[in-house]
Design a protein around this motif. Sequence first.
Motif: not given
Length: 463
Positions: A397-422
């Motif tokens: 479960l922890s491995n899944q959580r790390v993979a999910n959180s890393q993906l979340a960081v990547k997506n958050a940065l992309l959305l922030f650059k595009s103006g869709y995330a704070t």
Amino acid sequence: MGAKYEQPNLKLPSEYRGGFESNGDSALFSVKWREFFNDPYLVGLIDSALANNFDMRIALKNIEIANRNLRINKSEYLPSVDANIGTVNKQYRSKDFYSSASSKWYDQKGEKAPESLFTYQSQFSSGLSFSWELDVWGRIANEGDILKADWLNTQETRNAVQTKLIADIASGYFNLLKLDAQIEVAKRNLSLNDSTLRMIKLQFDAGEITALALQQTESQRLLAASMIPELEKDIVIQENALRILIGEMPNAIERADSLSNTLVNFDEQNISLGSPLEIIRRRPDIKAAEYDVIAANADMNIQQIMRYPQLSLSGVFGVNSMLPKNWFNIPGALLGGIAGELTTPIFKNKKLKNIYEVAKIDREKEELNFQRTVMEAVSEVSNTITTVDKQKEQLDLSNQRVANSQLAVKNALLLFKSGYATYLEVITAQSNALKSELDLLEIKQKQLNSYVSLYRALGGGWD
């Protein structure tokens, strides 16, 4: 005389309660510790500890003491002989003493006996004396059983010290690898925070965000940066602790590059946990507890023997004379004697009986302690089996959580650059990623420690 020791009924279950089944042919407890650990640095640390650790060296000294005590007991079957090289005994009396001067002494000296401080007795002697207790009821034999149990107990104490020492070194070594991995995660996260901060500054300079966003991003970066000196401190402290265990002064510790399951040989499919009966033959603490019962049983027998007649022989052979000049006059000064003594207690105010009853209760107490030790050992194995199984699920479960959180960081940065995330969503994603990676390393270390704990709980690690 007395009761022979018999192992009590321990009411052992047929198998352990646990979270996974082991059907392999190789018993985990029979694996040598050198084969259980794969890391050469860890094996080297354990080798140094077994040679230099102070607890191990003290345990070996205790074994030497117990061995000497055994030799003393064996010699008690033989008579003891003492040599009197020379004794001079002169006693003086005066006329008010109820006696008179030795006329023979003064006649031989050609003198008249005085009335005050005359020589009352004069002896010059040399010789050999012996005493020998015949072990009719087995008192010496029972004392030998106590000393033998003590000797075996010191052996098991040494084994227990070794298993604990190996487990402590492995735990400290795994903790060191975990700290290394955590500091890498912290540095990587700090680098990511630096990139985010630069991006936030550009947007702040362009007037797209407020100063609050810049300040919160800077706070997140400082949080990640503050972890690095804390982890560096923990690394030094852990290295020093390991150095103490191996009997050396504080210094750095050579170690592997990563924290992984390959550090130990543990395969659930190919190992056997054995039965609860087998840990009685393997675990040092259980064997030591049983030796305590054996010693208490022998002491009970001794206290029973003390209520019966004792037979002993004694004798003396040498020379004895009144005058120094006749000291070694053979055969006139020869002295010899032999005596046999049979004694038995008659009335001791029930003291001997009560001492025996106390010894009997003490034996029952040690038996209860033995049974409790066995029960706790079986429970410990069961708990550790469950821990190994459940931590495996936690790791997945922890491995899944790390993979999910890393993906979340990547997506958050992309959305922030595009103006869709704070910026708050970016900071939250990075914080979650850092925590999830650190938690994953904690679980990896706990899983390795649980493997070592199970190995030790089953009675492995002392050979």
